[in-house]
Scaffold this motif. Structure first.
Motif, PDB file in Angstrom:
ATOM      1  N   ALA A  92       0.823  -1.213   0.000  1.00 19.31           N
ATOM      2  CA  ALA A  92       0.000   0.000   0.000  1.00 19.31           C
ATOM      3  C   ALA A  92       0.855   1.260   0.000  1.00 19.31           C
ATOM      4  CB  ALA A  92      -0.921   0.017   1.218  1.00 19.31           C
ATOM      5  N   ILE A  93       0.217   2.340  -0.432  1.00 19.82           N
ATOM      6  CA  ILE A  93       0.707   3.709  -0.238  1.00 19.82           C
ATOM      7  C   ILE A  93      -0.229   4.350   0.781  1.00 19.82           C
ATOM      8  CG2 ILE A  93       1.261   5.903  -1.337  1.00 19.82           C
ATOM      9  CD1 ILE A  93       2.782   3.593  -2.589  1.00 19.82           C
ATOM     10  N   LEU A  94       0.329   5.029   1.767  1.00 16.93           N
ATOM     11  CA  LEU A  94      -0.478   5.705   2.789  1.00 16.93           C
ATOM     12  C   LEU A  94      -0.157   7.191   2.772  1.00 16.93           C
ATOM     13  CD1 LEU A  94      -2.227   6.002   5.375  1.00 16.93           C
ATOM     14  CD2 LEU A  94      -0.262   5.189   6.689  1.00 16.93           C
ATOM     15  N   ILE A  95      -1.202   8.016   2.669  1.00 14.10           N
ATOM     16  CA  ILE A  95      -1.020   9.465   2.725  1.00 14.10           C
ATOM     17  C   ILE A  95      -1.953  10.051   3.789  1.00 14.10           C
ATOM     18  CG2 ILE A  95      -0.346   9.676   0.308  1.00 14.10           C
ATOM     19  CD1 ILE A  95      -3.220  10.751  -0.253  1.00 14.10           C
ATOM     20  N   CYS A  96      -1.617  11.240   4.243  1.00 21.87           N
ATOM     21  CA  CYS A  96      -2.493  12.021   5.120  1.00 21.87           C
ATOM     22  C   CYS A  96      -2.831  13.293   4.368  1.00 21.87           C
ATOM     23  CB  CYS A  96      -1.794  12.343   6.434  1.00 21.87           C
ATOM     24  SG  CYS A  96      -2.825  13.170   7.654  1.00 21.87           S
ATOM     25  N   ASN A  97      -4.133  13.565   4.169  1.00 23.34           N
ATOM     26  CA  ASN A  97      -4.540  14.664   3.293  1.00 23.34           C
ATOM     27  C   ASN A  97      -5.785  15.368   3.823  1.00 23.34           C
ATOM     28  OD1 ASN A  97      -4.564  16.286   0.938  1.00 23.34           O
ATOM     29  ND2 ASN A  97      -6.018  14.906  -0.055  1.00 23.34           N
ATOM     30  N   PRO A  98      -5.649  16.655   4.269  1.00 25.58           N
ATOM     31  CA  PRO A  98      -4.430  17.443   4.450  1.00 25.58           C
ATOM     32  C   PRO A  98      -3.495  16.790   5.471  1.00 25.58           C
ATOM     33  CG  PRO A  98      -6.377  18.835   4.621  1.00 25.58           C
ATOM     34  CD  PRO A  98      -6.844  17.423   4.667  1.00 25.58           C
ATOM     35  N   GLY A  99      -2.223  17.176   5.420  1.00 25.76           N
ATOM     36  CA  GLY A  99      -1.213  16.443   6.146  1.00 25.76           C
ATOM     37  C   GLY A  99      -0.981  16.888   7.568  1.00 25.76           C
ATOM     38  N   ILE A 108      -3.458  13.433  -6.480  1.00 25.54           N
ATOM     39  CA  ILE A 108      -4.283  12.279  -6.111  1.00 25.54           C
ATOM     40  C   ILE A 108      -4.461  11.348  -7.306  1.00 25.54           C
ATOM     41  CG2 ILE A 108      -6.596  11.556  -5.386  1.00 25.54           C
ATOM     42  CD1 ILE A 108      -4.928  12.687  -3.108  1.00 25.54           C
ATOM     43  N   LYS A 109      -4.677  11.919  -8.472  1.00 26.11           N
ATOM     44  CA  LYS A 109      -4.851  11.094  -9.680  1.00 26.11           C
ATOM     45  C   LYS A 109      -3.571  10.328 -10.009  1.00 26.11           C
ATOM     46  CE  LYS A 109      -8.634  13.674 -11.818  1.00 26.11           C
ATOM     47  NZ  LYS A 109      -9.593  12.570 -11.589  1.00 26.11           N
ATOM     48  N   LYS A 110      -2.424  10.935  -9.801  1.00 30.24           N
ATOM     49  CA  LYS A 110      -1.151  10.240 -10.029  1.00 30.24           C
ATOM     50  C   LYS A 110      -1.001   9.060  -9.069  1.00 30.24           C
ATOM     51  CE  LYS A 110       1.602  14.100 -11.865  1.00 30.24           C
ATOM     52  NZ  LYS A 110       2.763  15.002 -11.590  1.00 30.24           N
ATOM     53  N   LEU A 111      -1.362   9.275  -7.813  1.00 27.74           N
ATOM     54  CA  LEU A 111      -1.288   8.195  -6.832  1.00 27.74           C
ATOM     55  C   LEU A 111      -2.274   7.075  -7.179  1.00 27.74           C
ATOM     56  CD1 LEU A 111      -1.026  10.313  -3.563  1.00 27.74           C
ATOM     57  CD2 LEU A 111       0.723   8.750  -4.430  1.00 27.74           C
ATOM     58  N   ALA A 112      -3.470   7.460  -7.609  1.00 25.98           N
ATOM     59  CA  ALA A 112      -4.483   6.472  -7.979  1.00 25.98           C
ATOM     60  C   ALA A 112      -4.001   5.625  -9.157  1.00 25.98           C
ATOM     61  CB  ALA A 112      -5.792   7.169  -8.329  1.00 25.98           C
ATOM     62  N   ALA A 113      -3.406   6.277 -10.147  1.00 24.16           N
ATOM     63  CA  ALA A 113      -2.903   5.547 -11.317  1.00 24.16           C
ATOM     64  C   ALA A 113      -1.796   4.578 -10.911  1.00 24.16           C
ATOM     65  CB  ALA A 113      -2.396   6.538 -12.365  1.00 24.16           C
ATOM     66  N   MET A 114      -0.926   4.995 -10.005  1.00 18.18           N
ATOM     67  CA  MET A 114       0.152   4.124  -9.551  1.00 18.18           C
ATOM     68  C   MET A 114      -0.397   2.929  -8.781  1.00 18.18           C
ATOM     69  SD  MET A 114       3.559   5.032  -7.309  1.00 18.18           S
ATOM     70  CE  MET A 114       2.595   5.873  -6.050  1.00 18.18           C
ATOM     71  N   ALA A 115      -1.410   3.181  -7.937  1.00 22.76           N
ATOM     72  CA  ALA A 115      -2.017   2.086  -7.173  1.00 22.76           C
ATOM     73  C   ALA A 115      -2.607   1.034  -8.103  1.00 22.76           C
ATOM     74  CB  ALA A 115      -3.081   2.632  -6.230  1.00 22.76           C
ATOM     75  N   LYS A 116      -3.284   1.498  -9.158  1.00 16.26           N
ATOM     76  CA  LYS A 116      -3.870   0.551 -10.114  1.00 16.26           C
ATOM     77  C   LYS A 116      -2.781  -0.170 -10.920  1.00 16.26           C
ATOM     78  CE  LYS A 116      -6.815   3.727 -11.670  1.00 16.26           C
ATOM     79  NZ  LYS A 116      -7.898   4.377 -12.454  1.00 16.26           N
ATOM     80  N   GLU A 152     -12.573   7.289  -9.959  1.00 15.90           N
ATOM     81  CA  GLU A 152     -13.185   6.148 -10.630  1.00 15.90           C
ATOM     82  C   GLU A 152     -12.149   5.046 -10.868  1.00 15.90           C
ATOM     83  OE1 GLU A 152     -15.154   7.314 -14.189  1.00 15.90           O
ATOM     84  OE2 GLU A 152     -16.497   8.749 -13.193  1.00 15.90           O
ATOM     85  N   GLY A 153     -12.612   3.808 -10.799  1.00 16.98           N
ATOM     86  CA  GLY A 153     -11.738   2.670 -11.043  1.00 16.98           C
ATOM     87  C   GLY A 153     -10.856   2.304  -9.872  1.00 16.98           C
ATOM     88  N   LEU A 154     -11.049   2.975  -8.730  1.00 14.95           N
ATOM     89  CA  LEU A 154     -10.209   2.718  -7.556  1.00 14.95           C
ATOM     90  C   LEU A 154     -10.977   1.951  -6.471  1.00 14.95           C
ATOM     91  CD1 LEU A 154      -7.222   3.615  -7.251  1.00 14.95           C
ATOM     92  CD2 LEU A 154      -8.020   5.414  -5.719  1.00 14.95           C
ATOM     93  N   GLU A 155     -12.134   1.393  -6.859  1.00 17.13           N
ATOM     94  CA  GLU A 155     -13.021   0.760  -5.876  1.00 17.13           C
ATOM     95  C   GLU A 155     -12.321  -0.343  -5.074  1.00 17.13           C
ATOM     96  OE1 GLU A 155     -15.337   2.828  -8.888  1.00 17.13           O
ATOM     97  OE2 GLU A 155     -13.760   1.297  -9.037  1.00 17.13           O
ATOM     98  N   ALA A 156     -11.475  -1.130  -5.738  1.00 12.16           N
ATOM     99  CA  ALA A 156     -10.801  -2.240  -5.063  1.00 12.16           C
ATOM    100  C   ALA A 156      -9.565  -1.797  -4.298  1.00 12.16           C
ATOM    101  CB  ALA A 156     -10.420  -3.310  -6.087  1.00 12.16           C
TER     102      ALA A 156
END
Length: 386
Positions: free
Chosen positions: A156-163, A175-183, A212-216
């Protein structure tokens, strides 16, 4: 278990108080904002005759009402996607225990909330840091830096937002970059979003659950502690559309039986807090932030990260050892009978040696106290010999 960098100095503060010093607390995120009356009244005026266990996953009425709250924030989830926990801390522990086995790894941008180390240690997970820097206000490190650290053990990647501790607010693009990397790498993306309401300068919070597409992949951690100034309620939640994660986390929840009943009553009522409350709180925090930064900038050799959310900032001081300086402030220094308690920032990093000359300040005190505290810091730095 690692000691809390926020709380480990408490004995020094208590001793200072016994000696007659007034200690101004900049070290802990305990807001002085009043808890919404609607939440307190719900506990005072309830007619319970038996204080029973609640459901393991939290009461039906509270989870349904929480679902409605999230919908207002453009986060559309069902009550069944929520497990109510004993604070956001328990939600983080459940998440780590559910998605990682002993010896697995979670990548976290540092500096990060120090207790992430504790939660990881408790479940046998290794924290792998990727460093963000004060020079660019602790923005998300390049995705390439994350990908260099991914191994077969990365879960996993864990972030705190706001930090916390930086106050940095991730942009929608980040956030979109992180989501793409997770997928791409089939990882979980865990976001601690407990400071969602507190964003400044016209910036908007973007939840991972909007992607979207990050449901899992997406797991959100939340809490009432800071949103409603209800730290003592100890109510949080784990939110995900991944049914397998929910089923696994529920086993951890069953082992602790149930979240506290009175605190759920207060938290459910708090959801009726009017928007005016948050508008006023945000305005107050912006004023405190601006005053704090303006006063800190008057000190030679100081570097400050500018928060866009939450109510913390990292401050780099012209010293070598913030741990020693923080103890010295409490043990040996006072200005007209007053001193300050700060949180050394080294404990918010996992990489050895980083943050040694930094502190975290929580601007949760009214403005005059903040102004006085910075004056004490300024004079203390003149006297400190390291």
């Amino acid at each position: 278990m690692p000691a809390s960098p926020i709380r480990k100095l408490v004995p020094f503060a208590e001793e200072a108080k016994r000696k007659g010093k007034k200690v101004i607390h900049l070290n802990i995120g305990q807001p002085d904002i009043k808890t919404p009356k609607v939440a307190l009244d719900a506990v005072k005026n309830n007619d319970l005759e038996v204080l029973e266990y609640s459901r393991t996953e939290g009461s039906d009425t509270y989870r349904k009402k929480l679902s409605g709250y999230y919908a207002k924030n453009d986060i559309h989830i069902d009550a069944a996607d929520i497990i109510v926990t004993t604070g956001g801390s328990e939600a983080l522990s459940f998440a780590m225990g559910s998605i990682a086995d002993h010896g697995d790894e979670i990548i976290i941008p540092e500096p990060f909330y120090a207790n992430y180390n504790g939660f990881a240690t408790a479940v046998g997970v290794n924290v792998v840091p990727v460093t963000s820097h004060i020079d660019n206000n602790f923005a998300l490190p390049p995705i390439e830096e994350f990908e260099k650290l991914i191994t077969p053990k990365t879960k996993a990647i864990l972030i705190c937002n706001p930090g916390n501790p930086t106050g940095y607010l991730y942009t929608e693009e980040e956030i979109k970059k992180l989501a793409a990397m997770a997928k791409k790498h089939d990882l979980f993306l865990v976001a601690d979003e407990v400071y969602r309401e507190f964003t400044y300068d016209g910036c908007e919070h973007h939840s991972i659950l909007r992607e979207e597409g990050l449901e899992a992949h997406a797991i959100m951690i939340d809490s009432v502690s800071k949103r409603y100034s209800m730290c003592g309620a100890r109510i949080g939640c784990l939110v995900t559309r991944n049914k397998e994660v929910i089923q696994t986390a529920l086993k951890f929840a069953q082992a602790r039986l149930s979240p506290p009943t009175y605190a759920q009553i207060a938290s459910e009522a708090a959801l009726d807090t009017p928007q005016q409350y948050f508008d006023e709180v945000k305005k107050e925090y912006v004023g405190r932030r601006d005053l704090l930064i303006a006063e800190l900038e008057k000190i030679d050799g100081v570097k400050i990260g500018r928060p866009q959310g939450a109510f913390y900032c990292i401050v780099e001081l012209p010293i070598e050892d913030a741990d020693h300086f923080a103890q010295w402030l409490l043990k040996e220094y006072s200005l007209d009978g007053e001193t300050v308690m700060v949180a050394p920032a080294g404990g918010f990093y996992a990489s050895p040696g980083l943050g040694k000359n930094q502190i975290r300040i929580a601007y949760v005190l009214e403005k005059e106290s903040l102004k006085r505290a910075v004056k004490i810091l300024k004079e203390a730095l003149k006297s400190y010999k390291g």
